[in-house]
Design a protein around this motif. Structure first.
Motif, PDB file in Angstrom:
ATOM      1  N   SER A  53       0.084 -11.816  -2.223  1.00  0.00           N
ATOM      2  CA  SER A  53       0.135 -12.183  -0.808  1.00  0.00           C
ATOM      3  C   SER A  53       0.841 -13.336  -0.809  1.00  0.00           C
ATOM      4  CB  SER A  53      -1.280 -12.108  -0.378  1.00  0.00           C
ATOM      5  OG  SER A  53      -1.161 -11.713   0.931  1.00  0.00           O
ATOM      6  N   GLY A  54       0.345 -14.626  -0.133  1.00  0.00           N
ATOM      7  CA  GLY A  54       1.053 -15.807  -0.264  1.00  0.00           C
ATOM      8  C   GLY A  54       1.558 -16.442  -1.492  1.00  0.00           C
ATOM      9  N   LEU A  85      -1.790  -9.580 -11.132  1.00  0.00           N
ATOM     10  CA  LEU A  85      -1.836  -8.792  -9.959  1.00  0.00           C
ATOM     11  C   LEU A  85      -0.941  -9.465  -8.800  1.00  0.00           C
ATOM     12  CD1 LEU A  85      -5.861  -8.461  -9.833  1.00  0.00           C
ATOM     13  CD2 LEU A  85      -4.015  -6.971 -10.586  1.00  0.00           C
ATOM     14  N   THR A  86      -0.018  -8.736  -8.289  1.00  0.00           N
ATOM     15  CA  THR A  86       1.097  -9.237  -7.613  1.00  0.00           C
ATOM     16  C   THR A  86       1.142  -8.017  -6.421  1.00  0.00           C
ATOM     17  OG1 THR A  86       3.182 -10.198  -7.613  1.00  0.00           O
ATOM     18  CG2 THR A  86       2.751  -8.155  -8.704  1.00  0.00           C
ATOM     19  N   GLY A  87       2.291  -8.506  -5.615  1.00  0.00           N
ATOM     20  CA  GLY A  87       2.413  -7.972  -4.431  1.00  0.00           C
ATOM     21  C   GLY A  87       1.278  -8.184  -3.120  1.00  0.00           C
ATOM     22  N   SER A  88       0.480  -7.321  -2.704  1.00  0.00           N
ATOM     23  CA  SER A  88      -0.311  -7.550  -1.750  1.00  0.00           C
ATOM     24  C   SER A  88       0.412  -8.193  -0.449  1.00  0.00           C
ATOM     25  CB  SER A  88      -1.589  -8.598  -1.812  1.00  0.00           C
ATOM     26  OG  SER A  88      -2.343  -8.796  -0.992  1.00  0.00           O
ATOM     27  N   ILE A  89       1.665  -7.686  -0.089  1.00  0.00           N
ATOM     28  CA  ILE A  89       2.568  -8.090   1.044  1.00  0.00           C
ATOM     29  C   ILE A  89       1.820  -7.882   2.294  1.00  0.00           C
ATOM     30  CG2 ILE A  89       4.775  -8.171   2.086  1.00  0.00           C
ATOM     31  CD1 ILE A  89       5.745  -7.332  -0.927  1.00  0.00           C
ATOM     32  N   GLY A  90       1.090  -8.828   2.953  1.00  0.00           N
ATOM     33  CA  GLY A  90       0.523  -8.395   4.412  1.00  0.00           C
ATOM     34  C   GLY A  90      -0.010  -9.600   4.897  1.00  0.00           C
ATOM     35  N   ARG A 130      -3.487 -13.495   2.335  1.00  0.00           N
ATOM     36  CA  ARG A 130      -4.137 -13.578   1.069  1.00  0.00           C
ATOM     37  C   ARG A 130      -4.671 -12.194   0.729  1.00  0.00           C
ATOM     38  NH1 ARG A 130      -8.854 -16.620   0.020  1.00  0.00           N
ATOM     39  NH2 ARG A 130      -9.372 -14.795  -1.072  1.00  0.00           N
ATOM     40  N   MET A 131      -4.990 -11.927  -0.524  1.00  0.00           N
ATOM     41  CA  MET A 131      -5.899 -10.755  -0.793  1.00  0.00           C
ATOM     42  C   MET A 131      -7.203 -10.662  -0.224  1.00  0.00           C
ATOM     43  SD  MET A 131      -4.836 -10.399  -4.887  1.00  0.00           S
ATOM     44  CE  MET A 131      -5.864  -9.011  -5.031  1.00  0.00           C
ATOM     45  N   PRO A 132      -7.442  -9.825   0.669  1.00  0.00           N
ATOM     46  CA  PRO A 132      -8.796  -9.811   1.379  1.00  0.00           C
ATOM     47  C   PRO A 132      -9.990  -9.419   0.687  1.00  0.00           C
ATOM     48  CG  PRO A 132      -7.720  -7.860   1.619  1.00  0.00           C
ATOM     49  CD  PRO A 132      -6.627  -8.454   0.713  1.00  0.00           C
ATOM     50  N   PRO A 192      -4.349 -16.354  -5.240  1.00  0.00           N
ATOM     51  CA  PRO A 192      -4.450 -14.814  -4.309  1.00  0.00           C
ATOM     52  C   PRO A 192      -3.647 -15.023  -2.741  1.00  0.00           C
ATOM     53  CG  PRO A 192      -6.539 -16.364  -4.140  1.00  0.00           C
ATOM     54  CD  PRO A 192      -5.570 -17.035  -5.156  1.00  0.00           C
ATOM     55  N   GLY A 193      -3.186 -16.033  -2.568  1.00  0.00           N
ATOM     56  CA  GLY A 193      -2.492 -16.594  -1.348  1.00  0.00           C
ATOM     57  C   GLY A 193      -3.445 -17.285  -0.570  1.00  0.00           C
TER      58      GLY A 193
END
Length: 278
Positions: A78-79, A97-102, A270-272, A45-46
């Motif tokens: 994310s990460g 589940l991917t992306g979460s670019i932040g 990371r995913m919050p 999850p980063g």
């Protein structure tokens, strides 16, 4: 697991991606002439933004020497996506589940608990206005919040630039699908975050094609310990961890996150939230 600078603390010994160990492993693979291509399996999850940047850099050095293919598991967000975006090719499963670019900042504030509930008082002597930034005895002031926001903004610009360069996209286009949005592997394929849908075997086969080798064997790295070594290295605290999981149930993930907050990097990619799939 999470991407951290160090393994999880205490008796919470969940698997995690630690910076130095991962970098060492990637360096050894880069220098091993018998290794013609590398498939990195990511299920994360980063975590620490800085740790993700360091691993991303090492992946780039590896890619300069031999093909690198990413195989995404249940989650590479994310990460987890940060360390993946610079590979030659990215495979994901339809439900990944991917992306979460932040990027976000995470600073614990226990000031009310410490000063009002417990009654502690803090005397601080400092040489700079922000010497005690992040101190547990008081909340952030406006100047400190502004400084943290600048760090977040710089981290976000770097993250989206890494994705843009790795995926051959304009940075503005990346930002339109970023801002922490989470996508499935199937959606990621349509918006350019993923190259193909497939499993680990598909990724290995493609890595062999990129390396232009017909006869090859895939070796898991690092090699697992033999059963005797696993028994010797097994932590006694594993029993307590198992008991806590059974006692807390779905709340164990939240407990795990809170327990490690004090050791976590302040800037997170990371995913919050914690995903619980039933």
């Amino acid at each position: 697991g999470e991407i951290n600078d160090a393994p999880a603390a205490g008796f919470n010994q969940e698997h995690c991606i630690t910076t130095q160990q991962t970098i060492t492993d990637l360096q050894e693979l880069r220098e091993d002439e018998d290794v013609k291509a590398v498939v990195i399996r990511v299920n994360s999850p980063g975590g620490s933004a800085y740790a993700s940047e360091q691993i991303w850099h090492e992946v780039q050095l590896l890619r300069a020497e031999k093909p690198v293919v990413i195989s995404m598991g249940g989650m590479a967000a994310s990460g987890g996506y940060y360390i993946s975006c610079g590979a030659n090719k990215i495979f994901a499963e339809p439900t990944t589940l991917t992306g979460s670019i932040g990027i976000f900042g995470m600073i614990p504030d226990a000031s009310e608990l410490l000063t009002e509930k417990i009654g502690l008082k803090f005397d601080v002597v400092k040489t700079n206005e922000m010497s005690d930034i992040g101190g547990m005895g008081r909340p952030f002031n406006a100047a400190e919040s502004a400084q943290l926001q600048k760090m977040i903004n710089r981290g976000y610009e770097t993250f989206t630039k890494r994705v843009a360069d790795g995926r051959g996209m304009a940075q503005d286009s990346v930002k339109m699908i970023a801002e922490g949005r989470v996508w499935t592997g199937e959606q990621g394929l349509k918006i350019g975050l993923v190259d193909e849908l497939g499993n680990l075997d598909d990724a290995v086969a493609h890595a062999a094609e990129l390396a232009k080798v017909e006869k090859y064997r895939a070796v898991a790295y690092p090699a697992p310990d033999n059963p005797f070594e696993q028994l010797l290295n097994e932590k006694k605290s594993g029993y307590l961890d198992a008991e806590l999981k059974e006692l807390l149930g779905e709340g164990y993930a939240v407990y795990s996150l809170m327990r490690n907050v004090k050791n976590a990097d302040r800037i997170q990619a990371r995913m919050p939230f914690e995903m619980i799939v039933k």
